[in-house]
Design an enzyme around this catalytic site. Structure first.
Site, PDB file in Angstrom:
ATOM      1  N   PHE A   1     -11.113  -7.036  14.613  1.00 27.48           N
ATOM      2  CA  PHE A   1     -10.059  -7.517  13.724  1.00 27.48           C
ATOM      3  C   PHE A   1      -9.720  -6.435  12.696  1.00 27.48           C
ATOM      4  O   PHE A   1     -10.599  -5.886  12.039  1.00 27.48           O
ATOM      5  CB  PHE A   1     -10.518  -8.803  13.020  1.00 27.48           C
ATOM      6  CG  PHE A   1      -9.482  -9.337  12.064  1.00 27.48           C
ATOM      7  CD1 PHE A   1      -8.239  -9.763  12.519  1.00 27.48           C
ATOM      8  CD2 PHE A   1      -9.740  -9.375  10.698  1.00 27.48           C
ATOM      9  CE1 PHE A   1      -7.281 -10.228  11.630  1.00 27.48           C
ATOM     10  CE2 PHE A   1      -8.781  -9.840   9.806  1.00 27.48           C
ATOM     11  CZ  PHE A   1      -7.549 -10.267  10.273  1.00 27.48           C
ATOM     12  N   GLN A   2      -8.445  -6.129  12.563  1.00 33.14           N
ATOM     13  CA  GLN A   2      -7.944  -5.126  11.619  1.00 33.14           C
ATOM     14  C   GLN A   2      -8.558  -3.747  11.818  1.00 33.14           C
ATOM     15  O   GLN A   2      -8.756  -2.998  10.876  1.00 33.14           O
ATOM     16  CB  GLN A   2      -8.113  -5.599  10.172  1.00 33.14           C
ATOM     17  CG  GLN A   2      -7.214  -6.797   9.885  1.00 33.14           C
ATOM     18  CD  GLN A   2      -7.097  -7.129   8.425  1.00 33.14           C
ATOM     19  OE1 GLN A   2      -8.015  -6.880   7.654  1.00 33.14           O
ATOM     20  NE2 GLN A   2      -5.970  -7.696   8.031  1.00 33.14           N
TER      21      GLN A   2
ATOM     22  N   GLU B   1       0.812  -1.222   0.000  1.00 36.48           N
ATOM     23  CA  GLU B   1       0.000   0.000   0.000  1.00 36.48           C
ATOM     24  C   GLU B   1       0.846   1.274   0.000  1.00 36.48           C
ATOM     25  O   GLU B   1       0.390   2.322  -0.454  1.00 36.48           O
ATOM     26  CB  GLU B   1      -0.973   0.013   1.179  1.00 36.48           C
ATOM     27  CG  GLU B   1      -2.097  -1.014   1.078  1.00 36.48           C
ATOM     28  CD  GLU B   1      -1.719  -2.380   1.637  1.00 36.48           C
ATOM     29  OE1 GLU B   1      -0.522  -2.606   1.916  1.00 36.48           O
ATOM     30  OE2 GLU B   1      -2.627  -3.224   1.790  1.00 36.48           O
TER      31      GLU B   1
ATOM     32  N   MET C   1      24.312   8.663   0.607  1.00 35.31           N
ATOM     33  CA  MET C   1      24.209   9.963   1.257  1.00 35.31           C
ATOM     34  C   MET C   1      24.601   9.869   2.728  1.00 35.31           C
ATOM     35  O   MET C   1      25.239  10.773   3.275  1.00 35.31           O
ATOM     36  CB  MET C   1      22.789  10.520   1.096  1.00 35.31           C
ATOM     37  CG  MET C   1      22.610  11.929   1.605  1.00 35.31           C
ATOM     38  SD  MET C   1      23.757  13.081   0.844  1.00 35.31           S
ATOM     39  CE  MET C   1      22.767  13.743  -0.481  1.00 35.31           C
TER      40      MET C   1
ATOM     41  N   LYS D   1     -17.386  -0.586   6.845  1.00 36.38           N
ATOM     42  CA  LYS D   1     -17.870  -1.626   5.944  1.00 36.38           C
ATOM     43  C   LYS D   1     -19.397  -1.579   5.840  1.00 36.38           C
ATOM     44  O   LYS D   1     -19.962  -1.726   4.750  1.00 36.38           O
ATOM     45  CB  LYS D   1     -17.407  -2.988   6.460  1.00 36.38           C
ATOM     46  CG  LYS D   1     -17.633  -4.105   5.458  1.00 36.38           C
ATOM     47  CD  LYS D   1     -16.933  -5.385   5.888  1.00 36.38           C
ATOM     48  CE  LYS D   1     -17.103  -6.470   4.838  1.00 36.38           C
ATOM     49  NZ  LYS D   1     -16.400  -7.703   5.195  1.00 36.38           N
TER      50      LYS D   1
HETATM   51  C1  LIG Z   1      18.629  14.658   0.416  1.00 37.68           C
HETATM   52  C2  LIG Z   1      17.898  15.952   0.204  1.00 37.68           C
HETATM   53  C3  LIG Z   1      18.604  17.108  -0.060  1.00 37.68           C
HETATM   54  C4  LIG Z   1      17.947  18.302  -0.331  1.00 37.68           C
HETATM   55  N1  LIG Z   1      18.694  19.379  -0.693  1.00 37.68           N
HETATM   56  C5  LIG Z   1      18.059  20.495  -1.132  1.00 37.68           C
HETATM   57  C6  LIG Z   1      18.783  21.594  -1.671  1.00 37.68           C
HETATM   58  O1  LIG Z   1      20.002  21.576  -1.772  1.00 37.68           O
HETATM   59  N2  LIG Z   1      18.099  22.659  -2.116  1.00 37.68           N
HETATM   60  C7  LIG Z   1      16.723  22.708  -2.068  1.00 37.68           C
HETATM   61  O2  LIG Z   1      16.137  23.682  -2.518  1.00 37.68           O
HETATM   62  N3  LIG Z   1      16.014  21.709  -1.532  1.00 37.68           N
HETATM   63  C8  LIG Z   1      16.644  20.599  -1.071  1.00 37.68           C
HETATM   64  N4  LIG Z   1      15.911  19.556  -0.589  1.00 37.68           N
HETATM   65  C9  LIG Z   1      14.443  19.683  -0.578  1.00 37.68           C
HETATM   66  C10 LIG Z   1      13.945  20.480   0.632  1.00 37.68           C
HETATM   67  O3  LIG Z   1      13.923  19.641   1.747  1.00 37.68           O
HETATM   68  C11 LIG Z   1      12.508  21.032   0.377  1.00 37.68           C
HETATM   69  O4  LIG Z   1      11.660  19.973   0.065  1.00 37.68           O
HETATM   70  C12 LIG Z   1      12.454  22.022  -0.767  1.00 37.68           C
HETATM   71  O5  LIG Z   1      13.451  23.010  -0.629  1.00 37.68           O
HETATM   72  C13 LIG Z   1      11.088  22.680  -0.788  1.00 37.68           C
HETATM   73  O6  LIG Z   1      10.940  23.444  -1.946  1.00 37.68           O
HETATM   74  P1  LIG Z   1       9.750  24.501  -2.071  1.00 37.68           P
HETATM   75  O7  LIG Z   1       9.744  25.393  -0.890  1.00 37.68           O
HETATM   76  O8  LIG Z   1       9.864  25.094  -3.403  1.00 37.68           O
HETATM   77  O9  LIG Z   1       8.443  23.557  -2.141  1.00 37.68           O
HETATM   78  P2  LIG Z   1       7.324  23.179  -1.067  1.00 37.68           P
HETATM   79  O10 LIG Z   1       7.895  22.653   0.160  1.00 37.68           O
HETATM   80  O11 LIG Z   1       6.361  22.316  -1.805  1.00 37.68           O
HETATM   81  O12 LIG Z   1       6.636  24.559  -0.733  1.00 37.68           O
HETATM   82  C14 LIG Z   1       5.849  25.198  -1.678  1.00 37.68           C
HETATM   83  C15 LIG Z   1       5.371  26.521  -1.151  1.00 37.68           C
HETATM   84  O13 LIG Z   1       4.555  27.113  -2.169  1.00 37.68           O
HETATM   85  C16 LIG Z   1       3.324  27.523  -1.594  1.00 37.68           C
HETATM   86  N5  LIG Z   1       2.277  27.431  -2.601  1.00 37.68           N
HETATM   87  C17 LIG Z   1       1.591  26.339  -3.009  1.00 37.68           C
HETATM   88  N6  LIG Z   1       0.666  26.669  -3.916  1.00 37.68           N
HETATM   89  C18 LIG Z   1       0.768  28.002  -4.099  1.00 37.68           C
HETATM   90  C19 LIG Z   1       0.070  28.935  -4.912  1.00 37.68           C
HETATM   91  N7  LIG Z   1      -0.937  28.563  -5.723  1.00 37.68           N
HETATM   92  N8  LIG Z   1       0.427  30.242  -4.856  1.00 37.68           N
HETATM   93  C20 LIG Z   1       1.419  30.644  -4.025  1.00 37.68           C
HETATM   94  N9  LIG Z   1       2.112  29.806  -3.231  1.00 37.68           N
HETATM   95  C21 LIG Z   1       1.790  28.493  -3.267  1.00 37.68           C
HETATM   96  C22 LIG Z   1       3.099  26.599  -0.427  1.00 37.68           C
HETATM   97  O14 LIG Z   1       2.236  27.213   0.525  1.00 37.68           O
HETATM   98  C23 LIG Z   1       4.512  26.391   0.098  1.00 37.68           C
HETATM   99  O15 LIG Z   1       4.868  27.380   1.020  1.00 37.68           O
HETATM  100  C24 LIG Z   1      16.537  18.353  -0.285  1.00 37.68           C
HETATM  101  C25 LIG Z   1      15.818  17.218   0.050  1.00 37.68           C
HETATM  102  C26 LIG Z   1      16.483  16.014   0.268  1.00 37.68           C
HETATM  103  C27 LIG Z   1      15.678  14.800   0.571  1.00 37.68           C
HETATM  104  C1  LIG Z   2      12.718   5.676   4.430  1.00 38.88           C
HETATM  105  C2  LIG Z   2      14.028   6.327   4.709  1.00 38.88           C
HETATM  106  N1  LIG Z   2      14.895   5.778   5.570  1.00 38.88           N
HETATM  107  C3  LIG Z   2      16.098   6.367   5.802  1.00 38.88           C
HETATM  108  C4  LIG Z   2      16.435   7.532   5.173  1.00 38.88           C
HETATM  109  C5  LIG Z   2      17.796   8.193   5.453  1.00 38.88           C
HETATM  110  N2  LIG Z   2      18.582   8.229   4.213  1.00 38.88           N
HETATM  111  C6  LIG Z   2      18.668   9.330   3.423  1.00 38.88           C
HETATM  112  S1  LIG Z   2      19.592   9.092   2.070  1.00 38.88           S
HETATM  113  C7  LIG Z   2      19.941   7.510   2.506  1.00 38.88           C
HETATM  114  C8  LIG Z   2      20.826   6.633   1.661  1.00 38.88           C
HETATM  115  C9  LIG Z   2      20.206   6.291   0.369  1.00 38.88           C
HETATM  116  O1  LIG Z   2      20.984   5.273  -0.226  1.00 38.88           O
HETATM  117  P1  LIG Z   2      20.742   4.836  -1.716  1.00 38.88           P
HETATM  118  O2  LIG Z   2      19.287   4.566  -1.929  1.00 38.88           O
HETATM  119  O3  LIG Z   2      21.666   3.754  -2.075  1.00 38.88           O
HETATM  120  O4  LIG Z   2      21.063   6.165  -2.530  1.00 38.88           O
HETATM  121  P2  LIG Z   2      22.486   6.918  -2.681  1.00 38.88           P
HETATM  122  O5  LIG Z   2      22.566   7.958  -1.626  1.00 38.88           O
HETATM  123  O6  LIG Z   2      23.547   5.889  -2.525  1.00 38.88           O
HETATM  124  O7  LIG Z   2      22.431   7.509  -4.036  1.00 38.88           O
HETATM  125  C10 LIG Z   2      19.328   7.186   3.717  1.00 38.88           C
HETATM  126  C11 LIG Z   2      19.441   5.885   4.389  1.00 38.88           C
HETATM  127  C12 LIG Z   2      15.479   8.072   4.302  1.00 38.88           C
HETATM  128  N3  LIG Z   2      15.693   9.238   3.666  1.00 38.88           N
HETATM  129  N4  LIG Z   2      14.296   7.462   4.062  1.00 38.88           N
END
Ligand SMILES: Cc1cc2nc3c(=O)[nH]c(=O)nc-3n(C[C@H](O)[C@H](O)[C@H](O)COP(=O)(O)OP(=O)(O)OC[C@H]3O[C@@H](n4cnc5c(N)ncnc54)[C@H](O)[C@@H]3O)c2cc1C
Ligand SMILES: Cc1ncc(C[n+]2csc(CCOP(=O)(O)OP(=O)(O)O)c2C)c(N)n1
Ligand SMILES: [Mg+2]
Lengths: 593, 194
Positions: A129-130, A67, A491, A179
């Site tokens: 159940f469930q 799911e 990472m 249900k």
């Molecule tokens: C491993 C990893 C590394 C990351 N590194 C980076 C990085 O280096 N740089 C980076 O930028 N991000 C990075 N992120 C992502 C980061 O965590 C955020 O998810 C991202 O920066 C959010 O982008 P955002 O604010 O544009 O989008 P969202 O979080 O989706 O926010 C959108 C915003 O727009 C607003 N909005 C929605 N609809 C409308 C509308 N119609 N009109 C006006 N406003 C609206 C919402 O209210 C909200 O405030 C990383 C994530 C991971 C998992």
């Molecule tokens: C469900 C979940 N568990 C743990 C993490 C923490 N985490 C972030 S990146 C990462 C490693 C990802 O490894 P892989 O899928 O091999 O990608 P790579 O970084 O090697 O490209 C982990 C464990 C996460 N983001 N999501």
């Protein structure tokens, strides 16, 4: 696709006015009325009445393998199409398995409706159940949720769920239906079940003085930067942002989720900001005297620390959610409302401007940072993940829809696959959910069957939802899969390298032979070890009718640069290793910078 | 810093949980919360006093209010702030007292304009309404005397904005002028249309 004859057999065609139906039928009839043609789900006892009624309705049900896959597929479908994605599950474990996908959608504001079966209302609260309290469990990770115990409440609840999911700042909504409510009958009247009209947030208002103040700030600024976020896509404001940038000659940095909202190849595009953004983007932000935030929420991965972020800049924050204003970064002018509407009001106040001095300054500051990139990876024929992303971009001409997982490969994708078009990058930003890529790619393919779709996943994350390979086969989907196989939870390994003395505890990863795994599903595949084989392999995958898996065995101890370490300021980022060819990026450490 | 919100919410099961859960999620402590029917059919009225950490800055009230509006069942939220309003709390206090030492408590009750609402051979119950400090004052005095306080039950604060008075009336009531001016537009251009 159903034939016209089959269509005629559909009960929904005979429903024109109020009709007596079972609750189960009402679920599907309401979904049809809301324009749904595809749902992602998994059956079980408490939702069985609904499944029993499904064949009477023109809705394609995608049987997932877990799911979590259903909620990620609904999410991927929504991100690619802008429409509401729908996931269905049974009570108890079926419902709890949806939760990770719901939270993923919540953090990235994705419109989604989840329908769960629930035990009969007569035994609610008896630990039947469930039975789980799924409305209780999902309360903090949904925009809203409903528990429905009577058949006559089903249509109004589902219709409200759709309205809530897509209105204002979008998000997931869950409808839990007992249900007995599915089994009992009621009069179905789609029109009468219409929710009360959506009231914009009472704190939503763009005051004229705000617009004037914003225009004055923009006109007066010498070093402005537009921060382009996910909200641009959600408000369909790409054109307005582009007009703003071009007319006022303002450079644009994007967030991870904003990639594609402003064309990557546009001369005013700087690239991605934040933790793994390019140094000149972050440096420009630190030097800017004005930031114009368009639909982005100053996530902590974007600002480093609030105390050191863009201290010289005034901030104009345009966002539809008043709760985002002044949350992480204090706004000098807040324009609360739909971005597109706000910009349409703002643009007439902005006649044009010469921005060349600042643009030249940024271009100069790029210096060798701009060339410290992929071209400088040791060209020993050895395969780096950056090569894969770059070549995938080149070969697909940047036109593919790419769903990524979470980790290093996600960041390299963001850096080297240049997104010119909105909704071409499907990635979990806010929750960072590993296991997202494969199901999200499946959802995206259903949303855009004619588009080329790639799933790019790490060897770790791929294994979290790899069971959905079977779904791809059952649905005969043409989704290409690229595994960036570095033998590590890369990472996390990188953090251990930088911040934990290279103590690689629990990050080396033994994986199955992914090509054989694909083969077991009847999916052809290839392993790629050398850069020289990259292009041919990608073309083989693209040319194949049906799914194809590429297992890219890339450099194992490679790191993502630049990087802002936790707690540091944007300008204190760990830069990419120098352009010195003898320099080995594998041995790079923060102290070396 | 304490914030007082008055909210109209749909009178439906689970709404209290949604509101309470929001404060929990924001890691903000609810100091007191009262709910009851309002003048609007189908809507309840809540008074919520919350202690927002001071590092949330002066904007905490706006953020909490904006976040409450995001809940589908919340109809209207007012941040009372420091605007002229009437606040009351009700408390029932049970004190151990016998015929021998009752009279002293009667005196205290008189001074605090409270009432005795129950009298038993070895205890009595006091009802008091007023602002928080008044109730705390009585409890403190009771604690300082010989009598043992057996039980205290407090309603939590209920707050209502004052009607539109002329400045003169406000001054007569010891309240300085009309509402304090709104922060300048640059800081806060949320429509305060409530
Ligand atoms: C491993 C990893 C590394 C990351 N590194 C980076 C990085 O280096 N740089 C980076 O930028 N991000 C990075 N992120 C992502 C980061 O965590 C955020 O998810 C991202 O920066 C959010 O982008 P955002 O604010 O544009 O989008 P969202 O979080 O989706 O926010 C959108 C915003 O727009 C607003 N909005 C929605 N609809 C409308 C509308 N119609 N009109 C006006 N406003 C609206 C919402 O209210 C909200 O405030 C990383 C994530 C991971 C998992
Ligand atoms: C469900 C979940 N568990 C743990 C993490 C923490 N985490 C972030 S990146 C990462 C490693 C990802 O490894 P892989 O899928 O091999 O990608 P790579 O970084 O090697 O490209 C982990 C464990 C996460 N983001 N999501
Ligand atoms: Mg890996």
């Amino acid at each position: 696709m159903t034939t016209p004859e089959e269509n005629n057999a559909h009960l929904s065609n005979s429903i024109t006015g109020p009709t007596r139906l079972t609750g189960a039928e009402i679920i599907w009839a309401t979904l049809v009325g809301e324009g749904v043609d595809t749902v992602f789900g998994y059956p079980g006892g408490a939702i069985l009445p609904a499944y029993d009624a499904l064949r009477k309705f023109p809705i394609h049900h995608v049987l997932v393998r877990h799911e979590q896959g259903a909620s990620h597929m609904a999410d991927g479908y929504a991100r690619a199409s802008g429409k509401v994605g729908v996931a269905i599950a049974t009570s108890g474990p079926g419902a709890t398995n949806l939760v990770t996908g719901i939270a993923t959608a919540m953090l990235d504001s994705i419109p989604m409706v989840c329908i769960t079966g629930q035990v009969s209302s007569k035994v609610l609260g008896s630990d039947a159940f469930q039975e789980v309290d799924i409305t209780g469990i999902t309360l903090p990770v949904t925009k809203h949720n409903f528990l429905v115990t009577r058949p006559e409440d089903i249509a109004p609840a589902i219709r409200s769920a759709f309205q809530i999911a897509k209105s204002g700042r979008p998000g997931p909504v869950l409808v839990d239906i007992t249900k007995d409510a599915q089994q009992a009958s009621a009069t179905f009247d789609f029109a009468a079940a219409k929710p009360r009209p959506y009231n914009p947030h009472p704190m939503l208002s763009v005051v004229d003085s705000g617009l004037k103040d914003a225009a004055a700030l923009i006109r007066a600024s010498k070093r402005p930067v537009i921060l382009a976020g996910h909200g641009i896509m959600q408000s369909n404001a790409g054109e307005q942002v582009r007009t703003l940038a071009e007319r006022m000659q303002i450079p644009v940095g994007t967030t991870l989720l904003g990639l594609g909202s402003f064309p990557a190849s546009h001369p005013l595009n700087l690239g991605m900001m934040g933790m793994h953004g390019e140094s000149w983007v972050n440096d420009s932000i630190q030097q800017a005297d004005l930031l114009i935030a368009c639909g982005m929420r100053f996530d902590d991965r974007v600002i480093g620390t609030p105390a050191t972020y863009a201290l010289n800049a005034k901030k104009i924050h345009i966002d539809i959610d008043p709760a985002e204003i002044n949350k992480n970064v204090k706004a000098d002018v807040a324009l609360v409302g739909d971005l597109r509407q706000v910009l349409e009001q703002l643009l007439p106040l902005l006649p044009g401007r010469d921005g060349s001095a600042w643009l030249n300054q940024i271009a100069a500051s790029k210096g060798d940072a701009a060339v410290r990139d992929i071209k400088n990876l040791p060209d020993s024929g050895h395969l780096y993940a950056a090569h894969v992303m770059h070549d995938l971009w080149r070969i697909t001409e940047g036109r593919a829809i790419v769903a990524t997982d979470v980790g290093q490969h996600q960041m390299w994708q963001a850096q080297y696959y240049r997104h010119d078009h909105p909704r071409t990058l499907i990635t979990s930003g806010g929750l960072g959910t590993m296991g997202f890529a494969l199901p999200a790619a499946i959802g995206a393919k259903f949303a855009s069957p004619d588009r080329e779709v790639w799933c790019i996943a790490g060897d770790g994350g791929f294994q979290m939802t790899a069971c959905e390979l079977a779904t791809i086969v059952q649905e005969k989907l043409n989704v290409n899969i690229a595994i960036i196989n570095n033998g590590y939870l890369g990472m996390v390994r990188q953090w251990q390298e930088f911040f934990y003395d290279k103590n690689y505890e629990s990050t080396p990863l033994v994986s199955p032979d992914f090509v054989k795994l694909a083969d077991a599903h009847g999916i052809p595949g290839l392993a790629v070890r050398d850069r020289g084989d990259l292009e041919a392999a990608v073309q083989t995958a693209r040319g194949h009718q049906g799914p194809f898996l590429l297992n890219f065995l890339v450099e194992q101890e490679d790191s993502v640069y630049p990087m802002i370490p936790a707690g540091a300021a944007l300008h204190e980022m760990i830069r990419r290793p120098g352009s010195n060819a003898s320099h080995n990026p594998l041995l790079e450490r923060p102290e070396d910078q | 810093m304490l914030h007082t919100f008055v909210a109209y919410v749909e009178d439906k099961p689970g709404v209290l949980t949604r509101v309470a859960s929001l404060f929990r999620r924001l890691n903000i402590n609810i100091v007191s919360l009262t709910v009851g029917h309002s003048e609007r059919p189908g809507q309840s009225r809540m008074t919520i006093v919350a202690d927002a950490p001071s590092n949330a800055g002066g904007q905490a009230g706006d953020r909490i209010r904006a976040s409450m509006y995001k809940l589908d069942d919340v109809v209207e939220v007012d941040d009372i702030g420091r605007s002229p309003s009437v606040t009351r709390e009700l408390a029932l206090i049970k004190v151990a007292a016998t015929a021998a030492n009752r009279s002293h408590i009667f005196e205290l009750v008189e001074v605090f304009r409270a009432r005795i609402v129950d009298l038993a051979p070895d205890s009595l119950m006091i009802e008091i309404t007023g602002v928080e400090s008044k109730i705390e004052g009585l409890i403190q005095v009771l604690n300082e005397t010989e009598e043992r306080v057996l039980e205290v039950c407090r309603s939590g604060k209920m707050t209502m904005r004052r009607g539109k008075h002329s400045t003169g009336v406000l001054r007569a009531m010891g309240i300085n002028g009309p509402e304090p001016p709104k922060p300048e537009a640059v800081q806060d251009n949320f429509a305060d249309n409530i």
